[in-house]
Design an enzyme around this catalytic site. Structure first.
Site, PDB file in Angstrom:
ATOM      1  N   TYR A  25      72.023  61.927  60.288  1.00 41.68           N
ATOM      2  CA  TYR A  25      70.711  61.667  60.603  1.00 41.68           C
ATOM      3  C   TYR A  25      70.953  60.555  61.927  1.00 41.68           C
ATOM      4  O   TYR A  25      71.923  60.249  62.379  1.00 41.68           O
ATOM      5  CB  TYR A  25      69.878  60.850  59.566  1.00 41.68           C
ATOM      6  CG  TYR A  25      70.253  59.761  59.011  1.00 41.68           C
ATOM      7  CD1 TYR A  25      71.025  58.784  59.436  1.00 41.68           C
ATOM      8  CD2 TYR A  25      69.466  59.427  57.892  1.00 41.68           C
ATOM      9  CE1 TYR A  25      71.525  57.888  58.580  1.00 41.68           C
ATOM     10  CE2 TYR A  25      69.636  58.336  57.055  1.00 41.68           C
ATOM     11  CZ  TYR A  25      70.771  57.474  57.396  1.00 41.68           C
ATOM     12  OH  TYR A  25      71.002  56.220  56.722  1.00 41.68           O
ATOM     13  N   GLU A  26      69.927  60.701  62.743  1.00 41.29           N
ATOM     14  CA  GLU A  26      69.908  59.909  63.888  1.00 41.29           C
ATOM     15  C   GLU A  26      70.456  60.511  65.165  1.00 41.29           C
ATOM     16  O   GLU A  26      71.027  59.787  65.774  1.00 41.29           O
ATOM     17  CB  GLU A  26      70.196  58.635  63.845  1.00 41.29           C
ATOM     18  CG  GLU A  26      69.305  57.503  62.802  1.00 41.29           C
ATOM     19  CD  GLU A  26      67.776  57.982  62.714  1.00 41.29           C
ATOM     20  OE1 GLU A  26      67.204  58.340  63.768  1.00 41.29           O
ATOM     21  OE2 GLU A  26      67.160  57.745  61.497  1.00 41.29           O
ATOM     22  N   GLY A  27      70.749  61.958  65.106  1.00 42.68           N
ATOM     23  CA  GLY A  27      71.381  62.673  65.917  1.00 42.68           C
ATOM     24  C   GLY A  27      72.949  62.745  65.138  1.00 42.68           C
ATOM     25  O   GLY A  27      73.478  61.696  64.951  1.00 42.68           O
TER      26      GLY A  27
END
Length: 595
Positions: A441-443
């Protein structure tokens, strides 16, 4: 169920001996009066809360998970709500926030250290206040005065929490194709409709209101990322008194059943003509949301450091107690039926890998937080610009390199525990499961690698990278002539030169074929991550050499770990450099039909 104690000695070493933060704060007017004793007192109290209140809920929270009761109602695991109440009553949400809105105004590096401990104790629980702090930072930077007055005091106090609503069922990182719509209501509000997925902390029973920061499109918005706006969408619309009023048209439709972080509610959020207010300018929502996204990426770095540290602590305790076979060089505990497994070389390899990654990550992440403080508060404009460029360059490394290493370190913990590591009651398999999301997550870490190489390095012709390289070169020049530093400075100088050559080589190839960037990005980030760790290990070794005569075993251990890092972990770059140089041909020349 394991154990956790805040690593205060090493935290203090990084802050006061490596970074000399008290002296640095003298150049930041709003923090100039903060002293070492105050910083240490805050960290000690935070450590107590984490070990005594949060850590005991980690395993039980994972086993119980969150419960979706229908009609948008979500219940967190037993004890989570009480722990959050204690967190709020103690004032922890306000630690790094602006005093104008009720905050305590402490530097980012103090808040950063708090979050290391929170994440070691209970990553799933920590995501609730962590996302709220990100929402606070976004509104503090881009909200109108009215929105700031309405929402920031509540977020700072912790009585309201926040989320970040980006992802949709048909798009993850590619936000340019999101479909959520925002229709003007004729006043200063908008009617927002759409569906968001994977929304961490999207619904829960910890706070009286939840503030969603939602990306959506205006009716006349251009296509792609240039047509995205940001809106604040509260669960309950505040009334004239600033308290939760009417229920808004935003509701949790379900929660995800996940591999890990079971104690955090990962929600499908449905927006049905929900009332929202714009944050920032029309069609420039990504600019505003990047404040929260970058905060979240730094937060993932702290999640990863936290898991690396707690996995190491438990691995070390187990390795000293677990009896298994005899040492290859003869019995080390002849009075016992077998030797403790810490006598075996491969167990020590895994323990020292965890320790080396944890201590370098602590130095790197605390230094990065100090750069954020400089960017925001330093009296010298040139220093602010320098710090901003370094933070921009190194954020993808903080997110990706630390989370890669955390997954390796938690797997080492499970391996050290052997069969017990695979059994839930011992707690190690939870750390592996929890660590795995940090790479996604978060890229994803692949996206972070592209960001580093494509945008942060090649995008400005290496200008930001040269600023970090200058720090390395200055240290090498100052210490390279000292015989006692050769074992640390020589490999640091070597990897610095190799990164410079590799960057130029990839840049030249990318001008002919952009796929070369995509092919090289992941091993490139691993390589630069090791350059960063080498720099901090060499600096820490310098301090340890200067102070080893004191007889404090802490410095002896620091030197031993530095030597292990350079001997056993830095050589990974021989592989990653070859991988980066191998180019795109071995992948892109394979026809799809051959897969």
């Amino acid at each position: 169920m394991g154990q956790y104690a805040a690593p205060l000695r090493d935290m203090q070493f990084v802050l006061h001996e490596l970074l000399n933060v008290e002296a640095e704060l003298r150049h930041m007017p709003k923090h100039a009066e903060l002293d070492t004793d105050t910083i240490n007192a805050v960290l000690e109290e935070a450590g107590k809360f984490c070990s005594e209140v949060l850590f005991p809920l980690n395993h039980s929270g994972d086993q119980e998970g969150c419960t979706y009761a229908g009609d948008g109602v979500v219940t967190t695991p037993k004890g989570f709500r009480q722990a959050y109440r204690q967190y709020v009553e103690a004032g922890w949400p306000a630690l790094g926030c602006d005093p104008q809105y009720g905050g305590q105004g402490l530097p980012a590096f103090v808040n950063n250290a708090l979050y290391e401990m929170l994440n070691s104790a209970n990553q799933a629980w920590t995501m609730y206040p962590g996302l709220s702090h990100g929402a606070y930072e976004c509104l503090h930077a881009h909200g109108t005065h009215e929105l700031q007055q309405r929402y920031l005091p509540k977020l700072v106090a912790g009585v309201w929490t926040g989320t970040m609503c980006l992802t949709e069922p048909h798009c993850g990182t590619d936000l340019g194709i999101l479909r959520t719509k925002a229709e003007p209501n004729g006043d200063d509000s908008y009617s927002i409709s759409g569906t968001k997925i994977f929304i961490s902390s999207g619904e829960h029973d910890l706070a009286e209101n939840i503030i969603h920061l939602v990306l959506a499109r205006l009716p006349d918005a251009p296509t792609g990322t240039k047509g995205i706006s940001l809106f604040i969408v509260p669960k309950f619309v505040p009334n004239d008194a600033g308290e939760p009023g009417e229920r808004n048209g935003v509701k949790c439709g379900s929660i995800e059943h996940k591999m890990g972080i079971h104690g955090n509610a990962t929600c499908v959020i449905n927006l049905d003509n929900a009332k929202g207010w714009m944050v920032g300018e029309p069609n420039k929502g990504l600019n505003a949301m990047f404040v929260m996204m970058n905060a979240a990426r730094l937060g993932v770095g702290m999640q990863s450091l936290g898991l690396t540290e707690v996995a190491y602590q438990n691995s070390l305790t187990y390795a000293k107690e677990r009896l298994q076979m005899r040492s290859l060089t003869g019995p080390k505990a002849p009075e016992k039926a077998a030797d403790p497994i810490i006598v075996h070389p491969d167990v020590r390899r895994m323990l020292l890998t965890q320790k080396a990654y944890a201590e370098a990550a602590r130095a790197f992440s605390y230094w990065s937080a100090l750069q954020i403080d400089k960017e925001l508060s330093h009296a010298d404009e040139a220093e602010r610009k320098q710090a901003a460029d370094l933070v921009a360059l190194l954020t993808p490394i903080l997110k990706a390199f630390l989370s890669d290493n955390a997954f390796e370190s938690t797997n080492h913990a499970m391996q050290i525990y052997g069969g017990h590591g695979f059994i839930a009651e011992w707690g190690m398999e939870q750390y592996v499961r929890d660590a795995r999301i940090n790479m996604l997550y978060e890229g994803t870490n692949g996206i972070q690698s592209l960001d580093l190489l494509g945008r942060k390095v090649l995008g400005d012709m290496g200008a930001k990278m040269k600023k970090f390289a200058k720090l390395v070169a200055e240290f090498v020049e100052a210490e390279g002539i000292k015989p006692e530093m050769q074992e640390f400075v020589n490999p640091l100088a070597d990897i610095g030169e190799k990164v410079q050559k590799l960057t130029m080589e990839i840049g030249m190839k990318a001008m002919q074929n952009p796929d070369e960037v995509g092919a090289a990005a992941v091993p490139y980030l691993r390589t630069v991550g090791h350059l960063v760790f080498s720099y901090f290990w060499a600096r820490m070794a310098r301090i340890a050499l200067d102070k080893q005569a004191s007889g404090d075993p802490f410095y002896k251990a620091k030197l031993a770990t530095a030597r292990f890092y350079f001997a056993k972990l830095l050589p990974e770059t021989a592989m990653t450099i070859r991988q980066a140089r191998a180019g795109s041909k071995p992948m892109m020349d394979v026809e799809e039909a051959l897969f």
